[in-house]
Design a protein around this motif. Structure first.
Motif, mmCIF file in Angstrom:
data_model
loop_
_atom_site.group_PDB
_atom_site.id
_atom_site.type_symbol
_atom_site.label_atom_id
_atom_site.label_comp_id
_atom_site.label_asym_id
_atom_site.label_seq_id
_atom_site.Cartn_x
_atom_site.Cartn_y
_atom_site.Cartn_z
ATOM 1 N N SER A 154 17.121 -26.438 -1.013
ATOM 2 C CA SER A 154 16.164 -26.598 0.080
ATOM 3 C C SER A 154 14.723 -26.716 -0.415
ATOM 4 C CB SER A 154 16.267 -25.420 1.054
ATOM 5 O OG SER A 154 15.763 -24.232 0.465
ATOM 6 N N SER A 155 14.497 -26.453 -1.700
ATOM 7 C CA SER A 155 13.170 -26.560 -2.305
ATOM 8 C C SER A 155 13.115 -27.842 -3.124
ATOM 9 C CB SER A 155 12.918 -25.348 -3.210
ATOM 10 O OG SER A 155 11.823 -25.569 -4.060
ATOM 11 N N ARG A 156 12.235 -28.739 -2.762
ATOM 12 C CA ARG A 156 12.208 -30.058 -3.422
ATOM 13 C C ARG A 156 12.054 -29.942 -4.931
ATOM 14 N NH1 ARG A 156 8.277 -35.217 -2.002
ATOM 15 N NH2 ARG A 156 9.066 -36.593 -3.647
ATOM 16 N N GLY A 157 11.161 -29.062 -5.383
ATOM 17 C CA GLY A 157 10.945 -28.935 -6.816
ATOM 18 C C GLY A 157 12.171 -28.466 -7.555
ATOM 19 N N HIS A 158 12.873 -27.486 -6.991
ATOM 20 C CA HIS A 158 14.080 -26.978 -7.631
ATOM 21 C C HIS A 158 15.203 -28.007 -7.576
ATOM 22 C CE1 HIS A 158 11.803 -23.319 -6.731
ATOM 23 N NE2 HIS A 158 12.453 -22.770 -7.741
ATOM 24 N N HIS A 159 15.325 -28.642 -6.419
ATOM 25 C CA HIS A 159 16.376 -29.646 -6.256
ATOM 26 C C HIS A 159 16.178 -30.800 -7.231
ATOM 27 C CE1 HIS A 159 18.526 -32.982 -4.084
ATOM 28 N NE2 HIS A 159 19.458 -32.059 -4.133
ATOM 29 N N ASP A 160 14.952 -31.251 -7.368
ATOM 30 C CA ASP A 160 14.667 -32.346 -8.299
ATOM 31 C C ASP A 160 15.048 -31.971 -9.721
ATOM 32 O OD1 ASP A 160 13.728 -33.885 -6.236
ATOM 33 O OD2 ASP A 160 11.615 -33.755 -6.800
ATOM 34 N N LEU A 161 14.787 -30.725 -10.108
ATOM 35 C CA LEU A 161 15.112 -30.292 -11.462
ATOM 36 C C LEU A 161 16.620 -30.285 -11.680
ATOM 37 C CD1 LEU A 161 13.444 -27.418 -13.400
ATOM 38 C CD2 LEU A 161 15.922 -27.575 -13.320
ATOM 39 N N ILE A 162 17.367 -29.781 -10.694
ATOM 40 C CA ILE A 162 18.821 -29.676 -10.829
ATOM 41 C C ILE A 162 19.472 -31.049 -10.922
ATOM 42 C CG2 ILE A 162 20.929 -28.951 -9.636
ATOM 43 C CD1 ILE A 162 19.285 -26.584 -8.503
ATOM 44 N N VAL A 163 18.955 -32.024 -10.155
ATOM 45 C CA VAL A 163 19.604 -33.341 -10.109
ATOM 46 C C VAL A 163 18.759 -34.441 -10.750
ATOM 47 C CG1 VAL A 163 21.011 -32.770 -8.097
ATOM 48 C CG2 VAL A 163 18.740 -33.779 -7.759
ATOM 49 N N ASN A 164 17.790 -34.051 -11.586
ATOM 50 C CA ASN A 164 16.999 -35.028 -12.354
ATOM 51 C C ASN A 164 16.360 -36.100 -11.483
ATOM 52 O OD1 ASN A 164 19.467 -34.350 -14.563
ATOM 53 N ND2 ASN A 164 17.366 -34.291 -15.325
ATOM 54 N N TRP A 168 11.407 -34.933 -12.853
ATOM 55 C CA TRP A 168 12.432 -34.578 -13.844
ATOM 56 C C TRP A 168 13.403 -35.727 -14.106
ATOM 57 C CZ3 TRP A 168 11.462 -30.185 -16.276
ATOM 58 C CH2 TRP A 168 10.680 -29.210 -15.629
ATOM 59 N N ASP A 169 13.075 -36.925 -13.638
ATOM 60 C CA ASP A 169 14.050 -38.010 -13.773
ATOM 61 C C ASP A 169 14.242 -38.476 -15.212
ATOM 62 O OD1 ASP A 169 11.623 -39.299 -14.069
ATOM 63 O OD2 ASP A 169 12.069 -40.917 -12.653
ATOM 64 N N THR A 170 13.300 -38.153 -16.088
ATOM 65 C CA THR A 170 13.456 -38.542 -17.494
ATOM 66 C C THR A 170 13.989 -37.397 -18.353
ATOM 67 O OG1 THR A 170 11.155 -37.957 -17.997
ATOM 68 C CG2 THR A 170 11.603 -40.245 -17.323
ATOM 69 N N ALA A 171 14.174 -36.235 -17.763
ATOM 70 C CA ALA A 171 14.708 -35.098 -18.527
ATOM 71 C C ALA A 171 16.200 -35.300 -18.750
ATOM 72 C CB ALA A 171 14.459 -33.795 -17.786
ATOM 73 N N ALA A 172 16.651 -35.019 -19.948
ATOM 74 C CA ALA A 172 18.079 -35.102 -20.271
ATOM 75 C C ALA A 172 18.556 -33.690 -20.579
ATOM 76 C CB ALA A 172 18.300 -36.021 -21.467
ATOM 77 N N TRP A 173 19.137 -33.027 -19.592
ATOM 78 C CA TRP A 173 19.578 -31.656 -19.792
ATOM 79 C C TRP A 173 20.815 -31.608 -20.686
ATOM 80 C CZ3 TRP A 173 15.373 -29.749 -18.793
ATOM 81 C CH2 TRP A 173 14.695 -29.867 -17.587
ATOM 82 N N LYS A 174 20.667 -30.949 -21.815
ATOM 83 C CA LYS A 174 21.765 -30.830 -22.775
ATOM 84 C C LYS A 174 22.232 -29.387 -22.947
ATOM 85 C CE LYS A 174 20.332 -34.922 -25.354
ATOM 86 N NZ LYS A 174 19.890 -35.472 -26.665
ATOM 87 N N ALA A 175 21.608 -28.480 -22.186
ATOM 88 C CA ALA A 175 21.993 -27.078 -22.264
ATOM 89 C C ALA A 175 21.587 -26.374 -20.976
ATOM 90 C CB ALA A 175 21.324 -26.399 -23.460
ATOM 91 N N MET A 176 22.453 -25.453 -20.531
ATOM 92 C CA MET A 176 22.167 -24.667 -19.339
ATOM 93 C C MET A 176 22.690 -23.254 -19.541
ATOM 94 S SD MET A 176 23.359 -25.301 -15.351
ATOM 95 C CE MET A 176 25.115 -25.399 -15.765
ATOM 96 N N GLY A 177 21.895 -22.282 -19.145
ATOM 97 C CA GLY A 177 22.328 -20.898 -19.189
ATOM 98 C C GLY A 177 22.061 -20.230 -17.856
ATOM 99 N N VAL A 178 22.938 -19.326 -17.445
ATOM 100 C CA VAL A 178 22.772 -18.656 -16.164
ATOM 101 C C VAL A 178 22.870 -17.148 -16.337
ATOM 102 C CG1 VAL A 178 23.771 -20.645 -14.974
ATOM 103 C CG2 VAL A 178 25.221 -18.686 -15.530
#
Length: 204
Positions: A154-164, A168-178
């Motif tokens: 529901s938060s545009r900034g967070h949503h954009d990060l999660i789905v590039n 964040w459209d040029t970010a290539a996520w190669k690692a995630m930790g929770v």
């Protein structure tokens, strides 16, 4: 790629941070050789990667290093986060293991976030964190995970990060930790592959 992001707090707005050290939970839950993901953390990983799949995106590889950072942070938040100042959920308590910071919304302490994976693990890249808290009494862990993901979506900034998307459209996520602990949930994203691979207990 470096970009400052906001945190999201649901149901309760925090405004202070204690500078006392964490309890003995560290050795039991985070630093022991047997460190492994708990069930709620596995659920959160699945929820994020399933959501990415719905958006025609590849899953993000799970990182042992970033998961350790995430676990340490949710324990630190649970043990030390307090009311009374403008510090947000990206803050870290005073502890000899890392550099402490009161992270404010002007992002002047952004390096406190970016550098944490290098401070705490051998991960060489920057780390980017999103955080969630709820004081609601959920019947099952899956309800909490759903609330966290819905909040981020529901938060545009967070949503954009999660789905590039967006910045964040040029970010290539190669690692995630929770990390999930006592009403806190955080996700760390990185653009460098973690040489340590996935943590123990990961259930793809």
């Amino acid at each position: 790629m470096r970009l400052m992001i906001f945190f999201l707090v649901c149901f309760l707005s925090f405004s202070g941070y204690s500078q006392s050290g964490p309890a003995d939970l560290w050795s039991d839950m985070a630093e022991a050789p047997s460190f492994r993901l708990n069930d709620a953390e596995n659920e959160l990983i699945s929820a994020v990667n399933n959501y990415r799949k719905k958006n025609k995106l590849d899953p993000i590889p799970v990182s042992a290093s970033l998961s350790l950072v995430a676990r340490l942070h949710v324990i630190d938040l649970s043990e030390n986060y307090r009311y009374g100042s403008n510090c947000n959920l990206h803050s870290w308590s005073a502890n000899p293991r890392w550099s402490s910071c009161c992270y404010t919304n002007d992002h002047r302490q952004a390096s406190c976030m970016w550098d944490k994976p290098r401070e705490l693990t051998g991960y060489p890249g920057d780390g980017y964190e999103i955080a969630f808290f709820s004081d609601e009494d959920y019947a099952v862990a899956s309800d909490f995970i759903e609330a966290a993901l819905d909040g981020w979506k529901s938060s545009r900034g967070h949503h954009d990060l999660i789905v590039n998307r967006g910045k964040w459209d040029t970010a290539a996520w190669k690692a995630m930790g929770v990390g999930v602990y006592k009403g806190f949930a955080v996700i760390w994203f990185g653009e460098v592959t973690d040489a340590k691979g996935a943590p123990a207990g990961y259930q793809p």
